[in-house]
Design an enzyme around this catalytic site. Structure first.
Site, PDB file in Angstrom:
ATOM      1  N   ARG A 124       0.517  -1.153   0.056  1.00 26.95           N
ATOM      2  CA  ARG A 124      -0.144   0.121   0.106  1.00 26.95           C
ATOM      3  C   ARG A 124       0.869   1.365  -0.004  1.00 26.95           C
ATOM      4  NH1 ARG A 124      -4.190  -0.274   5.015  1.00 26.95           N
ATOM      5  NH2 ARG A 124      -4.540   1.709   3.902  1.00 26.95           N
ATOM      6  N   ARG A 128      -1.734   8.260   2.175  1.00 27.00           N
ATOM      7  CA  ARG A 128      -3.419   8.280   2.627  1.00 27.00           C
ATOM      8  C   ARG A 128      -4.009   9.241   2.612  1.00 27.00           C
ATOM      9  NH1 ARG A 128      -0.658   4.379   2.758  1.00 27.00           N
ATOM     10  NH2 ARG A 128      -1.301   2.056   4.413  1.00 27.00           N
TER      11      ARG A 128
END
Length: 154
Positions: A124, A128
């Site tokens: 990931r 964010r």
């Protein structure tokens, strides 16, 4: 006695290293003051205009960034959030607990986090977008070490 001398020497070296680290970190110019959002390098900074010089209008004291100047992958994540998905990562939409307390304090479950794909990362990555219940959005390029409030429509 010989062990005690080694322990004192080790403690003195540790104190010197910590002091030197603190001194060096306080003398370095902030990346934000150089026009690069906190936690990014010049190579990874968003293209176009960078962080706004004024704090965000949400009372957080965070700097603001126009959505249009975020990396392309962040803009794609914003589009996914606006559409309600589908999201590529199973953790997208999970509760963000704000343990770092860098965002305004809100009740548990108020914030949700979404992954911003990082090219070349096998997982990931660190980027964010965090969204509050009332729609405010924040971008972190460095896995919650710093945040910028996203100004949408700009």
């Amino acid at each position: 006695m010989r062990g005690m001398g080694r322990l004192l020497t080790l403690a003195a070296v540790l104190v010197l290293l910590v002091g030197l680290g603190m001194m060096l970190s306080s003398t370095q110019e902030s990346p934000v003051s150089q026009g690069v959002p906190t936690g990014t390098t010049a190579a990874s900074a968003p293209t176009g205009s960078t962080a706004a010089s004024a704090p965000a209008g949400d009372g957080s004291g965070l700097e603001a960034v126009a959505a249009s100047s975020l990396p392309q992958e962040a803009r794609e994540t914003l589009d996914l959030i606006a559409r309600g998905g589908p999201y590529p990562y199973s953790r997208d939409g999970a509760v963000f607990s704000n343990f770092e307390r860098l965002l305004p304090r809100k009740p548990s479950g108020y914030y949700k986090e979404f992954t911003v794909r990082t090219p070349g990362e096998p997982d990931r990555g660190a980027r964010r977008i965090v969204v509050g219940e009332t729609g405010e959005k924040y971008y972190t390029p460095d896995h919650y070490e710093s945040f910028l409030q996203i100004l949408e429509g700009k």
